[in-house]
Every structure is written in C-alpha cells, then in structure tokens.
Scaffold this motif. Structure first.
Motif, PDB file in Angstrom:
ATOM      1  N   UNK A 231      96.331  42.958  39.311  1.00 60.97           N
ATOM      2  CA  UNK A 231      95.901  42.643  40.675  1.00 60.97           C
ATOM      3  C   UNK A 231      97.146  42.415  41.515  1.00 60.97           C
ATOM      4  N   UNK A 232      97.254  43.146  42.613  1.00 56.63           N
ATOM      5  CA  UNK A 232      98.402  43.054  43.518  1.00 56.63           C
ATOM      6  C   UNK A 232      97.893  42.434  44.817  1.00 56.63           C
ATOM      7  N   UNK A 233      98.290  41.191  45.059  1.00 60.89           N
ATOM      8  CA  UNK A 233      97.728  40.419  46.164  1.00 60.89           C
ATOM      9  C   UNK A 233      98.851  39.897  47.058  1.00 60.89           C
ATOM     10  N   UNK A 234      98.788  40.242  48.329  1.00 58.67           N
ATOM     11  CA  UNK A 234      99.692  39.647  49.318  1.00 58.67           C
ATOM     12  C   UNK A 234      98.868  38.735  50.220  1.00 58.67           C
ATOM     13  N   UNK A 235      99.439  37.605  50.578  1.00 61.05           N
ATOM     14  CA  UNK A 235      98.762  36.699  51.494  1.00 61.05           C
ATOM     15  C   UNK A 235      99.808  35.965  52.323  1.00 61.05           C
ATOM     16  N   UNK A 236      99.355  34.995  53.130  1.00 58.62           N
ATOM     17  CA  UNK A 236     100.252  34.278  54.033  1.00 58.62           C
ATOM     18  C   UNK A 236     100.697  32.968  53.410  1.00 58.62           C
ATOM     19  N   UNK A 237     102.003  32.691  53.501  1.00 57.20           N
ATOM     20  CA  UNK A 237     102.559  31.485  52.884  1.00 57.20           C
ATOM     21  C   UNK A 237     103.373  30.696  53.907  1.00 57.20           C
ATOM     22  N   UNK A 238     103.103  29.387  53.980  1.00 54.62           N
ATOM     23  CA  UNK A 238     103.764  28.496  54.932  1.00 54.62           C
ATOM     24  C   UNK A 238     104.994  27.878  54.273  1.00 54.62           C
ATOM     25  N   UNK A 239     106.186  28.195  54.768  1.00 47.48           N
ATOM     26  CA  UNK A 239     107.403  27.732  54.097  1.00 47.48           C
ATOM     27  C   UNK A 239     107.722  26.267  54.394  1.00 47.48           C
ATOM     28  N   UNK A 240     107.216  25.722  55.516  1.00 49.12           N
ATOM     29  CA  UNK A 240     107.494  24.311  55.820  1.00 49.12           C
ATOM     30  C   UNK A 240     106.331  23.404  55.436  1.00 49.12           C
ATOM     31  N   UNK A 241     105.489  23.921  54.554  1.00 46.63           N
ATOM     32  CA  UNK A 241     104.507  23.113  53.814  1.00 46.63           C
ATOM     33  C   UNK A 241     103.445  22.446  54.676  1.00 46.63           C
ATOM     34  N   UNK A 242     103.158  22.971  55.838  1.00 49.87           N
ATOM     35  CA  UNK A 242     102.074  22.447  56.659  1.00 49.87           C
ATOM     36  C   UNK A 242     100.726  22.837  56.048  1.00 49.87           C
ATOM     37  N   UNK A 243      99.699  22.063  56.370  1.00 48.05           N
ATOM     38  CA  UNK A 243      98.351  22.386  55.911  1.00 48.05           C
ATOM     39  C   UNK A 243      97.705  23.369  56.889  1.00 48.05           C
ATOM     40  N   UNK A 244      96.922  24.311  56.353  1.00 48.90           N
ATOM     41  CA  UNK A 244      96.253  25.295  57.197  1.00 48.90           C
ATOM     42  C   UNK A 244      94.982  25.750  56.488  1.00 48.90           C
ATOM     43  N   UNK A 245      93.923  25.989  57.249  1.00 51.26           N
ATOM     44  CA  UNK A 245      92.647  26.344  56.635  1.00 51.26           C
ATOM     45  C   UNK A 245      92.626  27.766  56.084  1.00 51.26           C
ATOM     46  N   UNK A 246      93.553  28.625  56.534  1.00 51.47           N
ATOM     47  CA  UNK A 246      93.615  29.986  56.013  1.00 51.47           C
ATOM     48  C   UNK A 246      94.870  30.215  55.176  1.00 51.47           C
ATOM     49  N   UNK A 247      96.024  29.887  55.717  1.00 50.61           N
ATOM     50  CA  UNK A 247      97.281  30.171  55.037  1.00 50.61           C
ATOM     51  C   UNK A 247      97.522  29.163  53.905  1.00 50.61           C
TER      52      UNK A 247
END
Length: 325
Positions: A231-247
C-alpha cells in the motif's frame, strides 16, 4: 461573521482576548492573529534549524517512508520517474504532488510490483497520472473516486469514469484501466484481490473523529490486498505538531492510523525529520497554494511548493509504504 470564525483566532492565540476586552475592531484582531501566526511559524523554523539541522545527499538511494524534501528534485531515480510521468517541469517548477506520485512509483518498482502479473487499485484517484502510468506497466488498474462533481469538481470530474481518455496526460493501454465511482471507506471488491493499493493526499479528507475515515480506508486496503502486496499512501503531515481534524501530526499518525493496523506494516521506519533546506520553502496556503495554477511562472521558478503554512500550521506531504503480512 459566524461565531466559529471569530473563536478560531482566539483559540490559536488566547492573548487576543485582551484586545477584544479593550473593544478593538475585528479587522484589527484578524490582522494581529495573522501577524502572530507568521511570527510563531517563523520562530519554529528558526528553532528547528538551530536544534535539529538535517541534510541529505540527493545521490543516495531515496528512503520511502518520510517527508518531502527539496533535495529530491536532484535525485536521479526520482527525476527519471518524474520524467516518465511527464512531471519533470522544464522550467524547474517544484510541486510536492509530483513528488508523491514519483516516490509512489519508486516504491512499487522497488518491491517488484510493476509487472504484467500485478493488479492495482487507486483510492481517491481523481484524474491523477498514476492510473494511466500503471495501465502501461501492469496487468490492470482500477481507479476509484466519488466523481460526483460537488466539492472536488476539478480534481475528480463527474465525466471521468466514462471518458478517462479525455484527461490522459499521455497515451495508455485503455484495456488495462477501469474507472469506478466508489467510496474509499467501502471498497466493493473481494478480499485478497490486489498486489498494489495507492492513494495520494486523499485519506485525510474522509472525515470522522480522530481520523476515523482515513483508518476505515486503510483497513479496507488491508482487506483487499493480497499477502505480500503493498500500500502506497501519501497524506498531509504537520511538522510543528499542531492538532488538526484532517491532517496528521507526530502523535496522530501513529495513534490514529499506523498503530491501529493489524496486517499492514511499514516497509521501513518512518522518518519524520525535514531537511534544513526544505524549511526555506514555506508557501502561504490561502494566497499561493490555493491559486497555484494562476501564479506567475517567474515566481514558481524560485518558490518550490513543498512546505505550506496555513495560519499557524506548517504542513507537507508524508509517504507511508506498507506491506501486508
């Protein structure tokens, strides 16, 4: 203005309450919130450069499970794959979506899945070039998406299932591609059916509390993959560790996704570091990223679209490659 829109800046910066109690105008509050957002993210980048400098050799064999780096556009294997996808821009434009597709193909090739014996399924495929590329390189590929022409009309037009050739970026084997309207959290295929599953920056949009929609999608992928399939999965990643309902951030990418899978295992450890050079590529989401197609070409030549700032959130693409055991 809706109450929710007014609360959001205060949640990011509680110090703004003082200005509200002083009777400051709302346009001033918004301006100050934007200034604080920029200052916060700038300070984070400076801190990361000072405390965790990280550099890579673009000539090394690229890791698979990691963030997007600006150095990747100097890597021979990735550049060759970008060229095959017709995404190696002659003017030097750099876009993280192209990286997702290229590294995805690199992963498929590395695990010997690009053969005429392989069958693949794409989730949230839209009009991406990967299904067309795979149609020329494997036995058969199924591209799936809602294709309902509502919120994602440009990315997943309603006429695509009936006429994929209209959107093809290059000639492809039409007999080897089937496009289907399908919900990514409920794949209408039998278990143990595919050698490859892929999804690029889609699962984060599948809704639910604690990224439950993304997890349902990954569990469906887990079900329909054959043993040994990837499985090859790309998604969104928050580098400054904030909370987000999607990322995802450093905590939720494990707690809400990776650690909840039973048979899908990462093919290598996940490296969540970002290179120091990539930290210099910050693009503002609402004014630049959202209007990328209309941005001046001279600007694009010198501004890679890799690391994006959305208010006080800094995010980029992360690649996750799993194998079913």
């Amino acid at each position: 203005m809706a109450l929710k829109a007014k609360i959001y800046p205060i949640r990011r910066h509680p110090s703004l309450l003082k200005d509200i109690f002083k009777g400051k105008r709302w346009d001033y509050i918004e301006y100050k919130a934007r200034t604080l957002d920029e200052k916060e993210t700038s300070n984070f980048i400076s801190y990361l450069k000072q405390t965790s400098p990280y550099y890579t050799n673009p000539h090394d064999k690229p890791k698979l499970n990691r963030l997007c780096y600006v150095e990747d556009w100097k890597n021979g294997e990735i550049k060759e794959t970008l060229s095959q996808l017709q995404k190696l821009n002659p003017q030097g434009f750099i876009h993280r979506k192209d990286w997702e597709w290229a590294l995805g193909i690199v992963a498929m090739r590395r695990f010997d899945k690009l053969t005429k014996k392989s069958t693949a399924i794409g989730i949230g495929s839209g009009t991406e070039p990967i299904p067309f590329y795979l149609a020329n390189n494997i036995n058969h590929v199924y591209a799936t998406d809602l294709y309902d022409a509502k919120d994602w009309k440009k990315a997943a037009p309603s006429d695509f299932p009936e006429n994929p050739k209209k959107y093809a970026p290059f000639p492809y084997n039409e007999d080897a591609l089937t496009v289907l309207r399908m919900n990514g959290t409920k794949l209408e295929f039998p278990s143990e059916n595919f050698d490859i599953a892929f999804s690029f920056s889609s699962i984060e949009h599948f809704g639910g509390k604690n990224h439950s929609g993304a997890l349902r999608c990954l569990r469906e992928i887990e079900r329909v993959l054959k043993r040994g399939g990837i499985a090859v999965i790309a998604t969104e990643y928050i580098i400054n560790n904030k909370e987000h309902h999607e990322f995802f951030n450093r905590r939720t990418i494990y707690s809400d996704l990776i650690n909840k899978l039973e048979k899908l295992q990462l093919v290598e450890p996940l490296d969540l570091r970002i290179t120091t050079n990539t930290l210099d590529t910050v693009i503002e989401l609402f004014s630049i990223d959202a209007n990328w197609d209309n941005i001046d070409e001279e600007y694009k030549k010198t501004h890679p679209l890799i690391l994006i700032r959305a208010r006080n959130i800094l995010f980029t693409s992360v690649m996750l490659v799993f194998q079913k055991h």
